[in-house]
Write an enzyme that holds these catalytic residues in place. Structure first.
Site, PDB file in Angstrom:
ATOM      1  N   GLU A   1      -8.796 -11.002  -7.816  1.00 35.97           N
ATOM      2  CA  GLU A   1      -7.928  -9.827  -7.691  1.00 35.97           C
ATOM      3  C   GLU A   1      -6.797  -9.844  -8.724  1.00 35.97           C
ATOM      4  O   GLU A   1      -6.444  -8.800  -9.282  1.00 35.97           O
ATOM      5  CB  GLU A   1      -7.391  -9.747  -6.261  1.00 35.97           C
TER       6      GLU A   1
ATOM      7  N   ARG B   1       2.498  -6.638   9.265  1.00 34.80           N
ATOM      8  CA  ARG B   1       1.718  -5.538   9.861  1.00 34.80           C
ATOM      9  C   ARG B   1       2.143  -5.255  11.294  1.00 34.80           C
ATOM     10  O   ARG B   1       2.036  -4.126  11.764  1.00 34.80           O
ATOM     11  CB  ARG B   1       0.219  -5.857   9.774  1.00 34.80           C
TER      12      ARG B   1
ATOM     13  N   LYS C   1       0.831  -1.210   0.000  1.00 34.92           N
ATOM     14  CA  LYS C   1       0.000   0.000   0.000  1.00 34.92           C
ATOM     15  C   LYS C   1       0.872   1.270   0.000  1.00 34.92           C
ATOM     16  O   LYS C   1       2.088   1.198   0.233  1.00 34.92           O
ATOM     17  CB  LYS C   1      -0.942  -0.062   1.205  1.00 34.92           C
TER      18      LYS C   1
ATOM     19  N   ASN D   1      -2.110   0.115   7.177  1.00 36.64           N
ATOM     20  CA  ASN D   1      -1.655  -1.225   7.590  1.00 36.64           C
ATOM     21  C   ASN D   1      -0.784  -1.904   6.530  1.00 36.64           C
ATOM     22  O   ASN D   1      -0.718  -3.124   6.452  1.00 36.64           O
ATOM     23  CB  ASN D   1      -2.843  -2.103   8.003  1.00 36.64           C
TER      24      ASN D   1
ATOM     25  N   TYR E   1     -12.257  -3.698  -3.805  1.00 34.52           N
ATOM     26  CA  TYR E   1     -12.865  -3.703  -2.471  1.00 34.52           C
ATOM     27  C   TYR E   1     -14.391  -3.781  -2.556  1.00 34.52           C
ATOM     28  O   TYR E   1     -15.078  -3.188  -1.716  1.00 34.52           O
ATOM     29  CB  TYR E   1     -12.437  -2.453  -1.690  1.00 34.52           C
TER      30      TYR E   1
ATOM     31  N   HIS F   1      -1.851  -5.425   1.411  1.00 30.64           N
ATOM     32  CA  HIS F   1      -3.053  -6.224   1.162  1.00 30.64           C
ATOM     33  C   HIS F   1      -2.621  -7.602   0.692  1.00 30.64           C
ATOM     34  O   HIS F   1      -1.665  -7.720  -0.077  1.00 30.64           O
ATOM     35  CB  HIS F   1      -3.911  -5.573   0.064  1.00 30.64           C
TER      36      HIS F   1
ATOM     37  N   THR G   1      -5.553  -7.621  10.423  1.00 31.24           N
ATOM     38  CA  THR G   1      -5.865  -6.378   9.695  1.00 31.24           C
ATOM     39  C   THR G   1      -5.459  -5.123  10.473  1.00 31.24           C
ATOM     40  O   THR G   1      -4.877  -4.193   9.918  1.00 31.24           O
ATOM     41  CB  THR G   1      -7.384  -6.337   9.396  1.00 31.24           C
TER      42      THR G   1
ATOM     43  N   ARG H   1      -1.129 -14.765   4.014  1.00 31.12           N
ATOM     44  CA  ARG H   1      -1.949 -14.071   5.025  1.00 31.12           C
ATOM     45  C   ARG H   1      -1.307 -14.197   6.413  1.00 31.12           C
ATOM     46  O   ARG H   1      -1.361 -13.279   7.209  1.00 31.12           O
ATOM     47  CB  ARG H   1      -3.376 -14.646   5.055  1.00 31.12           C
TER      48      ARG H   1
ATOM     49  N   PHE I   1     -16.237   2.888   6.506  1.00 27.65           N
ATOM     50  CA  PHE I   1     -14.832   3.257   6.377  1.00 27.65           C
ATOM     51  C   PHE I   1     -14.356   3.321   4.921  1.00 27.65           C
ATOM     52  O   PHE I   1     -13.211   3.701   4.664  1.00 27.65           O
ATOM     53  CB  PHE I   1     -13.938   2.314   7.194  1.00 27.65           C
TER      54      PHE I   1
HETATM   55  P1  IDP Z   1      -7.725  -7.391   5.174  1.00 26.80           P
HETATM   56  O1  IDP Z   1      -6.954  -6.300   4.442  1.00 26.80           O
HETATM   57  O2  IDP Z   1      -6.938  -7.912   6.351  1.00 26.80           O
HETATM   58  O3  IDP Z   1      -8.226  -8.471   4.260  1.00 26.80           O
HETATM   59  P2  IDP Z   1     -10.464  -6.398   5.271  1.00 26.80           P
HETATM   60  O4  IDP Z   1     -11.438  -6.610   6.382  1.00 26.80           O
HETATM   61  O5  IDP Z   1     -10.706  -7.111   3.990  1.00 26.80           O
HETATM   62  O6  IDP Z   1      -9.005  -6.692   5.850  1.00 26.80           O
HETATM   63  O7  IDP Z   1     -10.425  -4.836   5.005  1.00 26.80           O
HETATM   64  C1  IDP Z   1      -9.762  -4.303   3.869  1.00 26.80           C
HETATM   65  C2  IDP Z   1      -8.972  -3.069   4.280  1.00 26.80           C
HETATM   66  O8  IDP Z   1      -9.911  -2.064   4.696  1.00 26.80           O
HETATM   67  C3  IDP Z   1      -8.063  -3.259   5.488  1.00 26.80           C
HETATM   68  O9  IDP Z   1      -6.801  -3.780   5.158  1.00 26.80           O
HETATM   69  C4  IDP Z   1      -7.958  -1.854   6.008  1.00 26.80           C
HETATM   70  O10 IDP Z   1      -7.033  -1.090   5.219  1.00 26.80           O
HETATM   71  C5  IDP Z   1      -9.366  -1.322   5.761  1.00 26.80           C
HETATM   72  N1  IDP Z   1     -10.236  -1.499   6.936  1.00 26.80           N
HETATM   73  C6  IDP Z   1     -10.820  -2.636   7.362  1.00 26.80           C
HETATM   74  N2  IDP Z   1     -11.563  -2.437   8.472  1.00 26.80           N
HETATM   75  C7  IDP Z   1     -11.454  -1.122   8.742  1.00 26.80           C
HETATM   76  C8  IDP Z   1     -12.004  -0.280   9.762  1.00 26.80           C
HETATM   77  O11 IDP Z   1     -12.731  -0.701  10.658  1.00 26.80           O
HETATM   78  N3  IDP Z   1     -11.664   1.034   9.700  1.00 26.80           N
HETATM   79  C9  IDP Z   1     -10.865   1.517   8.737  1.00 26.80           C
HETATM   80  N4  IDP Z   1     -10.325   0.792   7.751  1.00 26.80           N
HETATM   81  C10 IDP Z   1     -10.608  -0.519   7.759  1.00 26.80           C
HETATM   82 MG    MG Z   2      -9.729  -8.531   2.881  1.00 27.46          MG
END
Ligand code: IDP
Ligand code: MG
Length: 165
Positions: free
Chosen positions: A143, A109, A16, A129, A56, A132, A98, A92, A64
């Site tokens: 993807e 992370r 990212k 974070n 996404y 991805h 996350t 992963r 968010f």
């Molecule tokens: P992942 O990246 O670990 O698969 P996902 O739940 O798929 O997590 O969420 C995608 C991305 O959206 C996360 O990596 C993060 O950047 C963002 N994200 C997820 N949950 C939140 C939140 O509660 N607040 C803000 N950003 C979030």
């Molecule tokens: Mg995800």
């Protein structure tokens, strides 16, 4: 031409904009190379709204999402296709939870971040974070097809295929 094995699969990873701006591309790519994953595709992309909405799809309606899209457009990302044994699940694990505050310190992370999403929410900061990685094999397939053309994914043999896998 590499051999076909049942458990060998491809996954999608994106470094990212915070990773790119902090100069951590090399360190993070090294982790995957050191673990023996093959980089089959790699390029720098400045994501558009259309691309992010497709990538996404499951989050577009969430509260968010707008801030997530803002974060993902702050700079270019490094998009990669990685191949290895159970690559989706294994990568992963290397990436970690996350929310960086939940991520094990040995993960990407957890190593390169620690700021919680709660802190970001409370201080008006973006939720950063670093990386991805696809969560499921079906997600990986989708993807990879969103981010890469077929001719950008390369078929070749690495030393790891003989000595690590
Ligand atoms: P992942 O990246 O670990 O698969 P996902 O739940 O798929 O997590 O969420 C995608 C991305 O959206 C996360 O990596 C993060 O950047 C963002 N994200 C997820 N949950 C939140 C939140 O509660 N607040 C803000 N950003 C979030
Ligand atoms: Mg995800």
């Amino acid at each position: 031409m590499s051999e076909e094995f049942e458990h060998v699969e491809k996954t999608f990873v994106a470094l990212k904009p915070d990773t790119v701006k902090r100069g951590l591309i090399g360190e993070i790519v090294s982790r995957f190379e050191n673990a023996g994953f093959k980089i089959c595709g790699m390029k720098m992309v400045w994501a558009t709204d259309d691309l992010l909405e497709e990538h996404y799809e499951e989050h577009v309606e969430k509260d968010f999402y707008e801030r997530l899209a803002e974060y993902m457009k702050k700079g270019p990302v490094v998009a990669m296709v990685l191949e290895g044994v159970n690559a989706v699940e294994n990568i992963r694990k290397i990436v970690g939870e996350t929310d960086p505050t939940e991520a094990d310190p040995a993960t990407i992370r957890g190593t390169y971040g620690h700021i919680s999403f709660a802190h970001a929410d409370g201080s008006g900061r973006l939720h950063k974070n670093l990386i991805h990685a696809s969560a499921e094999p079906e997600e990986a397939e989708k993807e990879i097809s969103i981010w890469f053309e077929d001719d950008e994914i390369h078929d070749f043999e690495t030393a790891q295929e003989e000595w690590v896998r």
